[in-house]
Design a protein around this motif. Structure first.
Motif, PDB file in Angstrom:
ATOM      1  N   MET A 134       0.842  -1.181   0.000  1.00  0.00           N
ATOM      2  CA  MET A 134       0.000   0.000   0.000  1.00  0.00           C
ATOM      3  C   MET A 134       0.886   1.244   0.000  1.00  0.00           C
ATOM      4  O   MET A 134       1.767   1.380   0.834  1.00  0.00           O
ATOM      5  CB  MET A 134      -0.896  -0.016   1.233  1.00  0.00           C
ATOM      6  N   GLU A 135       0.639   2.112  -0.913  1.00  0.00           N
ATOM      7  CA  GLU A 135       1.375   3.376  -1.015  1.00  0.00           C
ATOM      8  C   GLU A 135       0.515   4.489  -0.428  1.00  0.00           C
ATOM      9  O   GLU A 135      -0.586   4.729  -0.898  1.00  0.00           O
ATOM     10  CB  GLU A 135       1.694   3.676  -2.476  1.00  0.00           C
ATOM     11  N   PHE A 136       1.020   5.131   0.627  1.00  0.00           N
ATOM     12  CA  PHE A 136       0.270   6.224   1.232  1.00  0.00           C
ATOM     13  C   PHE A 136       1.151   7.448   1.329  1.00  0.00           C
ATOM     14  O   PHE A 136       2.376   7.362   1.249  1.00  0.00           O
ATOM     15  CB  PHE A 136      -0.273   5.831   2.610  1.00  0.00           C
ATOM     16  N   LYS A 137       0.503   8.598   1.487  1.00  0.00           N
ATOM     17  CA  LYS A 137       1.203   9.865   1.663  1.00  0.00           C
ATOM     18  C   LYS A 137       0.740  10.499   2.962  1.00  0.00           C
ATOM     19  O   LYS A 137      -0.407  10.312   3.380  1.00  0.00           O
ATOM     20  CB  LYS A 137       0.874  10.829   0.514  1.00  0.00           C
ATOM     21  N   LEU A 138       1.616  11.253   3.583  1.00  0.00           N
ATOM     22  CA  LEU A 138       1.271  12.060   4.742  1.00  0.00           C
ATOM     23  C   LEU A 138       1.232  13.514   4.309  1.00  0.00           C
ATOM     24  O   LEU A 138       2.217  14.025   3.764  1.00  0.00           O
ATOM     25  CB  LEU A 138       2.282  11.869   5.868  1.00  0.00           C
ATOM     26  N   VAL A 139       0.084  14.157   4.524  1.00  0.00           N
ATOM     27  CA  VAL A 139      -0.111  15.538   4.094  1.00  0.00           C
ATOM     28  C   VAL A 139      -0.776  16.327   5.213  1.00  0.00           C
ATOM     29  O   VAL A 139      -1.444  15.747   6.075  1.00  0.00           O
ATOM     30  CB  VAL A 139      -0.966  15.607   2.810  1.00  0.00           C
ATOM     31  N   PRO A 140      -0.634  17.650   5.203  1.00  0.00           N
ATOM     32  CA  PRO A 140      -1.368  18.464   6.180  1.00  0.00           C
ATOM     33  C   PRO A 140      -2.879  18.387   5.893  1.00  0.00           C
ATOM     34  O   PRO A 140      -3.297  18.296   4.738  1.00  0.00           O
ATOM     35  CB  PRO A 140      -0.850  19.880   5.941  1.00  0.00           C
ATOM     36  N   MET A 141      -3.678  18.435   6.945  1.00  0.00           N
ATOM     37  CA  MET A 141      -5.129  18.396   6.778  1.00  0.00           C
ATOM     38  C   MET A 141      -5.616  19.661   6.079  1.00  0.00           C
ATOM     39  O   MET A 141      -5.122  20.757   6.344  1.00  0.00           O
ATOM     40  CB  MET A 141      -5.815  18.290   8.147  1.00  0.00           C
ATOM     41  N   ASN A 142      -6.593  19.478   5.177  1.00  0.00           N
ATOM     42  CA  ASN A 142      -7.279  20.615   4.573  1.00  0.00           C
ATOM     43  C   ASN A 142      -8.780  20.344   4.576  1.00  0.00           C
ATOM     44  O   ASN A 142      -9.225  19.256   4.938  1.00  0.00           O
ATOM     45  CB  ASN A 142      -6.730  20.927   3.173  1.00  0.00           C
ATOM     46  N   LYS A 143      -9.554  21.335   4.157  1.00  0.00           N
ATOM     47  CA  LYS A 143     -11.019  21.229   4.247  1.00  0.00           C
ATOM     48  C   LYS A 143     -11.571  20.073   3.421  1.00  0.00           C
ATOM     49  O   LYS A 143     -12.623  19.523   3.746  1.00  0.00           O
ATOM     50  CB  LYS A 143     -11.684  22.545   3.846  1.00  0.00           C
ATOM     51  N   ASN A 144     -10.871  19.669   2.366  1.00  0.00           N
ATOM     52  CA  ASN A 144     -11.351  18.559   1.539  1.00  0.00           C
ATOM     53  C   ASN A 144     -11.252  17.207   2.250  1.00  0.00           C
ATOM     54  O   ASN A 144     -11.874  16.244   1.824  1.00  0.00           O
ATOM     55  CB  ASN A 144     -10.577  18.503   0.224  1.00  0.00           C
ATOM     56  N   HIS A 145     -10.492  17.146   3.317  1.00  0.00           N
ATOM     57  CA  HIS A 145     -10.333  15.907   4.084  1.00  0.00           C
ATOM     58  C   HIS A 145     -11.418  15.716   5.139  1.00  0.00           C
ATOM     59  O   HIS A 145     -11.582  14.605   5.658  1.00  0.00           O
ATOM     60  CB  HIS A 145      -8.978  15.902   4.812  1.00  0.00           C
ATOM     61  N   ILE A 146     -12.134  16.764   5.486  1.00  0.00           N
ATOM     62  CA  ILE A 146     -13.000  16.757   6.665  1.00  0.00           C
ATOM     63  C   ILE A 146     -14.039  15.631   6.644  1.00  0.00           C
ATOM     64  O   ILE A 146     -14.212  14.925   7.652  1.00  0.00           O
ATOM     65  CB  ILE A 146     -13.701  18.124   6.849  1.00  0.00           C
ATOM     66  N   GLN A 147     -14.729  15.424   5.555  1.00  0.00           N
ATOM     67  CA  GLN A 147     -15.795  14.416   5.534  1.00  0.00           C
ATOM     68  C   GLN A 147     -15.240  13.015   5.815  1.00  0.00           C
ATOM     69  O   GLN A 147     -15.819  12.260   6.587  1.00  0.00           O
ATOM     70  CB  GLN A 147     -16.545  14.452   4.199  1.00  0.00           C
ATOM     71  N   ASP A 148     -14.120  12.675   5.197  1.00  0.00           N
ATOM     72  CA  ASP A 148     -13.514  11.365   5.435  1.00  0.00           C
ATOM     73  C   ASP A 148     -12.983  11.259   6.869  1.00  0.00           C
ATOM     74  O   ASP A 148     -13.082  10.203   7.500  1.00  0.00           O
ATOM     75  CB  ASP A 148     -12.388  11.104   4.436  1.00  0.00           C
ATOM     76  N   ILE A 149     -12.421  12.340   7.388  1.00  0.00           N
ATOM     77  CA  ILE A 149     -11.915  12.338   8.755  1.00  0.00           C
ATOM     78  C   ILE A 149     -13.065  12.151   9.745  1.00  0.00           C
ATOM     79  O   ILE A 149     -12.930  11.431  10.736  1.00  0.00           O
ATOM     80  CB  ILE A 149     -11.102  13.620   9.036  1.00  0.00           C
ATOM     81  N   LEU A 150     -14.197  12.764   9.463  1.00  0.00           N
ATOM     82  CA  LEU A 150     -15.378  12.560  10.313  1.00  0.00           C
ATOM     83  C   LEU A 150     -15.766  11.087  10.363  1.00  0.00           C
ATOM     84  O   LEU A 150     -16.086  10.559  11.437  1.00  0.00           O
ATOM     85  CB  LEU A 150     -16.560  13.371   9.786  1.00  0.00           C
ATOM     86  N   ALA A 188      -3.019  10.725   6.620  1.00  0.00           N
ATOM     87  CA  ALA A 188      -2.506   9.658   5.752  1.00  0.00           C
ATOM     88  C   ALA A 188      -3.539   9.440   4.659  1.00  0.00           C
ATOM     89  O   ALA A 188      -4.731   9.263   4.947  1.00  0.00           O
ATOM     90  CB  ALA A 188      -2.299   8.371   6.545  1.00  0.00           C
ATOM     91  N   THR A 189      -3.092   9.480   3.402  1.00  0.00           N
ATOM     92  CA  THR A 189      -4.004   9.304   2.272  1.00  0.00           C
ATOM     93  C   THR A 189      -3.508   8.189   1.354  1.00  0.00           C
ATOM     94  O   THR A 189      -2.307   7.946   1.237  1.00  0.00           O
ATOM     95  CB  THR A 189      -4.147  10.601   1.440  1.00  0.00           C
ATOM     96  N   VAL A 190      -4.462   7.543   0.713  1.00  0.00           N
ATOM     97  CA  VAL A 190      -4.194   6.619  -0.385  1.00  0.00           C
ATOM     98  C   VAL A 190      -5.025   7.127  -1.551  1.00  0.00           C
ATOM     99  O   VAL A 190      -6.248   7.301  -1.426  1.00  0.00           O
ATOM    100  CB  VAL A 190      -4.581   5.168  -0.027  1.00  0.00           C
ATOM    101  N   ASP A 191      -4.369   7.390  -2.661  1.00  0.00           N
ATOM    102  CA  ASP A 191      -5.056   7.975  -3.821  1.00  0.00           C
ATOM    103  C   ASP A 191      -5.860   9.209  -3.421  1.00  0.00           C
ATOM    104  O   ASP A 191      -7.010   9.386  -3.828  1.00  0.00           O
ATOM    105  CB  ASP A 191      -5.953   6.941  -4.505  1.00  0.00           C
ATOM    106  N   ASN A 192      -5.273  10.054  -2.595  1.00  0.00           N
ATOM    107  CA  ASN A 192      -5.855  11.307  -2.105  1.00  0.00           C
ATOM    108  C   ASN A 192      -7.044  11.127  -1.181  1.00  0.00           C
ATOM    109  O   ASN A 192      -7.718  12.093  -0.836  1.00  0.00           O
ATOM    110  CB  ASN A 192      -6.235  12.237  -3.266  1.00  0.00           C
ATOM    111  N   LYS A 193      -7.359   9.905  -0.754  1.00  0.00           N
ATOM    112  CA  LYS A 193      -8.462   9.657   0.176  1.00  0.00           C
ATOM    113  C   LYS A 193      -7.888   9.416   1.567  1.00  0.00           C
ATOM    114  O   LYS A 193      -7.044   8.536   1.748  1.00  0.00           O
ATOM    115  CB  LYS A 193      -9.273   8.453  -0.263  1.00  0.00           C
ATOM    116  N   PRO A 194      -8.336  10.186   2.568  1.00  0.00           N
ATOM    117  CA  PRO A 194      -7.845   9.989   3.933  1.00  0.00           C
ATOM    118  C   PRO A 194      -8.183   8.599   4.487  1.00  0.00           C
ATOM    119  O   PRO A 194      -9.312   8.115   4.328  1.00  0.00           O
ATOM    120  CB  PRO A 194      -8.576  11.070   4.732  1.00  0.00           C
TER     121      PRO A 194
END
Length: 147
Positions: A1-17, A47-53
């Motif tokens: 599995m390839e994942f990235k670590l990125v700073p949280m932004n507003k587009n992540h909120i729904q998945d983080i919830l 942590a995201t995979v294919d830009n999905k948290p």
């Protein structure tokens, strides 16, 4: 599995919830996470995979201390050391901000999280009796005073 670590932004909120609801007895609200985006003390790693948290970690850095607010991994991705990678990144952010120590509260029953924190040098330094409102469980206060 390839994942990235990125700073949280507003587009992540729904998945983080969703991750928060699957991970905590009392999950944070959408407004709480949105407020963290505007909080100058708050620093969140996603942590995201294919830009999905698939996991996240948050903390406040105040003066020279980092206070971990939460770390959660989506149940489908647990057991792959993502919590370790997120915590490593949070420690690196603290070091970059010249923090000298980190602290957190963890449920007394959450042995998996306690093991993770202990592996990074966090030590139990106190207990808050009946801290959690949902079941009156105690929390353990842990510190790493030498990050």
């Amino acid at each position: 599995m390839e994942f990235k670590l990125v700073p949280m932004n507003k587009n992540h909120i729904q998945d983080i919830l969703e991750i928060s609801k699957l991970s905590f007895h009392t999950p944070w609200s959408k407004e709480s996470f949105i407020n963290e985006l505007n909080n100058t003390f708050a620093h969140y790693v996603v942590a995201t995979v294919d830009n999905k948290p698939i996991g996240y970690g948050g903390m406040w850095i105040i003066i020279d201390e980092g206070h971990i607010t939460n770390i959660a991994i989506h149940p489908n991705f647990r057991g792959q050391r993502l919590g370790t990678k997120i915590l490593e990144e949070m420690i690196n952010v603290c070091k970059g901000k010249n923090a000298q120590a980190m602290t957190l509260e963890v449920r007394k029953s959450n042995l998996v999280a306690q093991k993770l924190y202990s592996s990074f040098g966090f030590k139990e330094e106190g207990i808050r009796k009946q801290y959690y409102e949902d079941n009156k469980e105690d929390c353990i206060i842990m510190w790493n005073r030498d990050i």
